[in-house]
Design an enzyme around this catalytic site. Structure first.
Site, mmCIF file in Angstrom:
data_model
loop_
_atom_site.group_PDB
_atom_site.id
_atom_site.type_symbol
_atom_site.label_atom_id
_atom_site.label_comp_id
_atom_site.label_asym_id
_atom_site.label_seq_id
_atom_site.Cartn_x
_atom_site.Cartn_y
_atom_site.Cartn_z
ATOM 1 N N GLU A 4 0.819 -1.237 0.000
ATOM 2 C CA GLU A 4 0.000 0.000 0.000
ATOM 3 C C GLU A 4 0.843 1.275 0.000
ATOM 4 O O GLU A 4 0.591 2.187 0.797
ATOM 5 C CB GLU A 4 -0.943 0.005 1.211
ATOM 6 C CG GLU A 4 -2.009 -1.060 1.133
ATOM 7 C CD GLU A 4 -3.124 -0.913 2.168
ATOM 8 O OE1 GLU A 4 -3.028 -0.072 3.082
ATOM 9 O OE2 GLU A 4 -4.105 -1.667 2.053
ATOM 10 N N GLU A 38 -5.578 -8.482 0.199
ATOM 11 C CA GLU A 38 -6.299 -8.093 1.425
ATOM 12 C C GLU A 38 -7.757 -7.883 1.058
ATOM 13 O O GLU A 38 -8.077 -7.038 0.210
ATOM 14 C CB GLU A 38 -5.735 -6.796 2.023
ATOM 15 C CG GLU A 38 -4.390 -6.961 2.682
ATOM 16 C CD GLU A 38 -3.931 -5.711 3.428
ATOM 17 O OE1 GLU A 38 -4.765 -4.971 3.973
ATOM 18 O OE2 GLU A 38 -2.706 -5.478 3.441
#
Ligand code: AHR
Length: 499
Positions: free
Chosen positions: A172, A291
């Site tokens: 991320e 995720e």
């Protein structure tokens, strides 16, 4: 009663069921590791300090691959802190989760845990505060057979090469909350150079470039395009992350979250294919959905309570899931399976305590959240080829996703065994479904289970661990090759049929 009709035919496969769809995620965050999978003082702890009750539940969950060690945590992590004699391991500040990391559990412990759980490791690299050299060091320590400083160090620590194939190039890094946050070009460059160097060591590694941390990010689309322009020839997958919650009480939209996931996957594959076309490349980049889950912003707190201490393994985002959450999770898995032609890896985030299907108390019990059940059952029953399901269903109007079908389903077919997974996303009432099984030649229902409750907010707890579980689904009937079932409002079901 409203009716829906499904048509399924083994002649229309999408792609093989990919076992890596049933991955999860262990991050050094909250109590996922400490007092989650690892608690040396626990009554069930084995010689490595692993909780055997959690290991058993992990096996029952049907997990195939586990991503480690983060998450946001990895962007400030020094992997070498977590190897070697425990008494020499440093305590460090973890900026991602405002905690103290003792490093009592590290790479070698994780690999031993994976072997015991029967899962494949998926390692994430720190490309936040670190770069190419540290990634190469970790690769050498993990995989090189011997005769070099780091492979010999691993041997000194009593371990054989781990043969890790699947690697995430950071986490991320589009997010301003990430330690070492980057622009798409900055990230694309470091990811490309890391991947290029890692392939000089092992050409057949499977490498994941970071996509956006959510499809709601301001650069979503641009980030994927720019990152892939830099990395296309060096990586295999681009990541997707998505969390869905019902914080605003819009249950109709929440129940249709899988529509958003479908759209997300379609958008990222379209962007990847666009870059491939620009580069005139014959290579195809697929998705690592590494995720995904239900996550309630309002039930998720960054700290335990007042104050903001630097603590070891504090409670973080220990969401308590209910029946509605389990139905949504089952539907998200339907979406992932339906995209098996492009989704190569998927990791339910996370495994224990932190937005997790498995909960534990320190020194106490371990139990299954309601969301455990659709995951475990889908993992157990899905096999062979994923089949297209033609769906004719009443619709539900949602504020966030527009008009969506109330019934959503996917099927798999493996040598005469058909599995059907379906949800009723309506809050209004039951829907009768007839299923045309085409040339499947199905003759018996071997198993039929449903996740549903008259209280859609029912949960499990340490004292009532099985308040919500999967029940026998007795409305499923098979007559003259036609299957009928009545799915109540807010329910998920799975059927296993044989020819
Ligand atoms: O899974 C919890 C966190 O969510 C992860 O650390 C991060 O990658 C994501 O934002």
């Amino acid at each position: 009663m409203p009716t829906a009709h499904l048509t399924i035919d083994p002649a229309f496969p999408i792609a093989p069921v990919n076992r890596r769809t049933f991955g999860t995620f262990v991050e050094h965050m909250g109590r996922c590791v400490y007092t989650g999978i690892y608690e040396p003082d626990h009554a069930t702890a084995d010689e490595d300090g692993f909780r055997k009750d959690v290991l058993e539940l992990t096996r029952e969950l049907g997990v195939s691959v586990v991503r480690y060690p983060g998450g946001n945590f990895v962007s400030g992590y020094r992997w070498e802190d977590g190897v070697g004699p425990r008494e020499d391991r440093p305590r460090r500040l973890d900026l991602a989760w405002h905690s103290v990391e003792t490093n009592e559990f590290g790479l070698d412990e994780f690999m031993r845990w994976c072997a015991k759980a029967g899962v494949e490791p998926m390692m994430a690299l720190n490309l936040g505060t670190r770069g190419v050299q540290e990634a190469l060091d970790l690769l050498e320590y993990s995989n090189h057979p011997g005769g070099t400083a780091l492979s010999d160090l691993r041997a000194e620590h009593g371990a054989s090469p781990y043969g890790v194939k699947l690697w995430c190039l950071g986490n991320e890094l589009d997010g301003p909350w990430q330690v070492g946050h980057k622009t798409p070009t900055e990230y694309g460059r470091i990811a490309a150079e890391t991947a290029r160097a890692m392939r000089m060591v092992e050409p057949d590694l499977q490498l994941v470039a970071c996509g956006s941390s959510s499809s709601k990010m301001p650069l979503f689309g641009t980030w994927e395009r720019e990152v892939l322009r830099e990395t296309y020839e060096f990586v295999d997958y681009i990541s997707c992350h998505a969390y869905y919650g019902n914080d605003d009480g819009d249950t109709a939209s929440f129940l249709a979250s899988a529509v958003d996931m479908d759209h997300f996957v379609d958008s990222v594959t379209a962007t990847a294919d666009h870059v491939g076309a620009e580069l005139k490349s014959r290579k195809r980049i697929d998705i690592s959905f590494d995720e995904w889950n239900v996550w309630y912003g309002d039930r998720s707190t960054r700290t335990d309570g007042p104050g903001d201490q630097w603590e070891v393994a504090p409670r973080r985002i220990e969401d308590e899931y209910n029946v509605t959450d389990a139905v949504v999770l089952g539907n998200l898995l339907i979406s992932l399976l339906r995209h098996s032609d492009r989704v190569a890896v998927a990791c339910l985030a996370q495994l224990a305590n932190v937005i997790a299907p498995i909960m534990t108390e320190p020194g106490g019990a371990a139990w299954r959240q309601p969301t455990f059940h659709p995951f475990a059952i889908t993992s157990r029953l899905a096999s062979g080829q994923v089949l297209r399901v033609e769906t004719d269903s009443p619709t539900v109007t949602t504020a966030k996703h527009g008009e969506v079908t109330a019934i959503d389903a996917v099927a798999t077919y493996d040598d005469g065994r058909l599995a059907l997974f379906a949800v009723n996303r309506s809050t209004e009432g039951p829907i009768e479904i007839t299923v045309d099984l085409g040339r499947a030649g199905v003759t018996s229902i071997d198993e039929a289970v449903i996740v549903h409750d008259i209280d859609p907010l029912a949960t499990n707890s340490a004292t009532a661990p099985d308040r919500v579980s999967a029940q026998h689904f007795d409305s499923a009937q098979l007559k003259d090759g036609k299957l009928t079932l009545t799915l109540p409002a807010i329910s998920w079901c799975a059927l296993s049929l044989s020819a």
